[in-house]
Design a protein around this motif. Structure first.
Motif, PDB file in Angstrom:
ATOM      1  N   LEU A  24      -3.828   4.293   7.616  1.00 63.42           N
ATOM      2  CA  LEU A  24      -2.592   3.544   7.848  1.00 63.42           C
ATOM      3  C   LEU A  24      -2.233   2.716   6.620  1.00 63.42           C
ATOM      4  CD1 LEU A  24      -0.341   2.752   9.825  1.00 63.42           C
ATOM      5  CD2 LEU A  24      -1.806   0.869  10.591  1.00 63.42           C
ATOM      6  N   ARG A  25      -3.234   2.105   6.006  1.00 60.08           N
ATOM      7  CA  ARG A  25      -2.994   1.310   4.799  1.00 60.08           C
ATOM      8  C   ARG A  25      -2.378   2.174   3.694  1.00 60.08           C
ATOM      9  NH1 ARG A  25      -7.264  -1.654   0.750  1.00 60.08           N
ATOM     10  NH2 ARG A  25      -6.058  -3.554   0.370  1.00 60.08           N
ATOM     11  N   GLN A  40      -0.500   4.685   4.226  1.00 55.70           N
ATOM     12  CA  GLN A  40       0.751   5.229   4.780  1.00 55.70           C
ATOM     13  C   GLN A  40       0.678   6.740   5.014  1.00 55.70           C
ATOM     14  OE1 GLN A  40       3.756   3.778   1.982  1.00 55.70           O
ATOM     15  NE2 GLN A  40       3.908   1.848   3.087  1.00 55.70           N
ATOM     16  N   GLU A  89       1.326   6.896  10.995  1.00 57.43           N
ATOM     17  CA  GLU A  89       2.241   5.881  11.513  1.00 57.43           C
ATOM     18  C   GLU A  89       1.638   5.254  12.760  1.00 57.43           C
ATOM     19  OE1 GLU A  89       6.225   7.539  12.081  1.00 57.43           O
ATOM     20  OE2 GLU A  89       5.685   9.173  10.715  1.00 57.43           O
TER      21      GLU A  89
END
Length: 455
Positions: free
Chosen positions: A351-352, A354, A357
């Protein structure tokens, strides 16, 4: 007749689990010793886990072979079916093509045996007599109870008190498979006694139950601990879901545009999404992978990325994760398996970067989604699963608004046949939305004394 069900043969059960860290552009940061703030080695995990699981926790190999004995037990319910949700598509009047991988066909009714079986197997191989664990909604506890019985191991389960009271039949399932089930927090451990002294009426949390189970394992030589989510080896085992799903989606006509799964600690999401993310990272595919979490426990969408404990009392190493703070006690929502303060290390890094989602849904939205699905497709989903369904409905509505047809796949991680109290509360108007205020989140995070991680 339209083909609705896509089935693989028993011989097509995958022979290896997939380790996503081998393909990640940025590897997860190391866990830290809370006393020295230095990276820990595998030896720090030895008091709790068998060596083979520790090796899997830190492996850099892309593929890890599944033992034959584990595959044989998998064959009781695997490969699990994949369905085209024609009924849901019609109910939503959407051009989207919706598919779901159904993990509710396992003996305990969820995806959790995918890791419970290998964890019990490796503990048996090393001569362990008893396994302790925590459980939220009871899906993990019942899965491990079943797995331990297959290998002649004792099983001791600390069940979050809220779920212990709301889901008695999950407790009975565990008892039927020979497990001892204790409401958490309890008087059986020092961790439990500390929590009860502060709040005798606490509904408990997964973080508290983890503390109790770890304490029991750490103080008994013949006992190990097993975790149903968060850790790397757990997510590794769950990837069997996505690897089967890739083959089944190809049978159905092509890979999905969007992959969705509920999110608590990460095993559910990882199981379906990681093999598809592999296609993104190694073959240049552009498959969106979305984690669906409750608005009342929004670690991915509103938490901070920093080192934190995996449990409430602070018995685990410090893990680099999206967290709401290890002292955070979630609201008493019915999706007990999602009431966890932090996110697994691998998912947090993804997630960091990207590469995935995350979205959050409130209580009423997810129950409405679950009922819509049940009426359209016939299966009553577990409250955890309804979060993924809510995301699917959002995405399907976008397709309708934009006039485009996308293929959406989600993980129907378990049935809700033992969750009727949750549905009863919804129909009686007892379910309310609970969204954390910014002040509540800031207050919880402000209690952290663990290292911040530079952006």
């Amino acid at each position: 007749m339209k083909q609705k069900k896509f089935i693989l043969e028993e011989k097509e059960i995958p022979t290896h689990w997939y380790n996503i860290t081998a393909d990640m552009p940025n590897k997860p940061l190391p866990p830290l010793d809370p006393a020295t703030l230095q990276p820990i080695g595998p030896e720090a995990l030895a008091p709790l886990f068998p060596m083979e699981l520790i090796k899997q926790e830190v492996t850099t190999d892309t593929w890890v072979e599944i033992p034959d004995e584990v595959r044989n037990l998998y064959s009781l319910w695997r490969p699990s079916p994949l369905y085209r949700a024609y009924g849901l598509e019609k109910a939503l009047d959407t051009p989207a093509k919706i598919f779901y991988k159904y993990e509710g066909v396992s003996p305990s009714g969820s995806h959790k045996p995918n890791t419970a079986i290998p964890q019990a197997y490796y503990n048996k191989q090393e001569g362990i007599k008893r396994i302790t664990t925590e459980t939220g909604a009871g899906q993990w506890g019942s899965a491990l109870s079943f797995a331990c019985k297959q290998f002649g191991l004792e099983c001791e389960v600390y069940m979050v008190r809220l779920s212990y009271e709301h889901k008695p039949y999950r407790k009975i399932m565990m008892n039927t498979w020979g497990a001892k089930v204790i409401p958490s927090p309890s008087e059986f451990t020092e961790a439990g006694r500390q929590i009860l002294a502060k709040d005798p009426n606490t509904t408990g949390s997964l973080g508290i139950a983890i503390s109790e189970a770890i304490e029991r394992a750490a103080t008994n030589d013949d006992t190990n601990y097993a975790l149903g989510s968060v850790l790397n080896h757990v997510k590794l085992h769950q990837t069997i879901i996505g690897m089967e799903a890739i083959k089944q989606m190809e049978m159905a006509g092509g890979l999905p545009d969007v992959v969705v799964a509920p999110f608590g600690g990460g095993s559910n999401f990882a199981g379906l999404a990681f093999p598809f993310l592999r296609l993104n990272m190694t073959e240049g595919k552009k498959i969106r992978c979305i984690a669906s979490e409750p608005a009342s426990c929004p670690k991915l969408t509103r938490g901070v990325f920093r080192y934190d404990f995996g449990d409430t009392v602070g018995m685990t190493p410090l893990l680099p994760m999206y967290t709401l703070g290890h002292n955070f006690v979630p609201a008493p929502i019915h999706a007990g398996g999602l009431r966890y303060h932090g996110a697994g290390v691998i998912v947090s890094q993804l997630l960091r970067d990207q590469l995935i989602e995350a979205v959050a849904h409130n209580n009423l939205e997810v129950f409405e989604a679950g009922i819509t699905f049940a009426q359209a497709e016939g299966i009553i989903p577990a409250p955890e699963a309804t979060h993924g369904i809510a995301t699917v409905i959002r995405e399907a509505q976008k397709c309708k608004e934009e006039g485009v047809s996308r293929s959406i796949l989600f993980n129907l991680c378990g049935h809700g046949n033992f969750d009727m109290k949750a549905y009863q509360d919804y129909f009686e108007g007892k379910i309310t939305d609970h969204e954390l205020t910014s002040e509540e989140i800031k207050s919880s995070i402000s209690e952290l004394t663990t290292p911040e991680i530079p952006v």
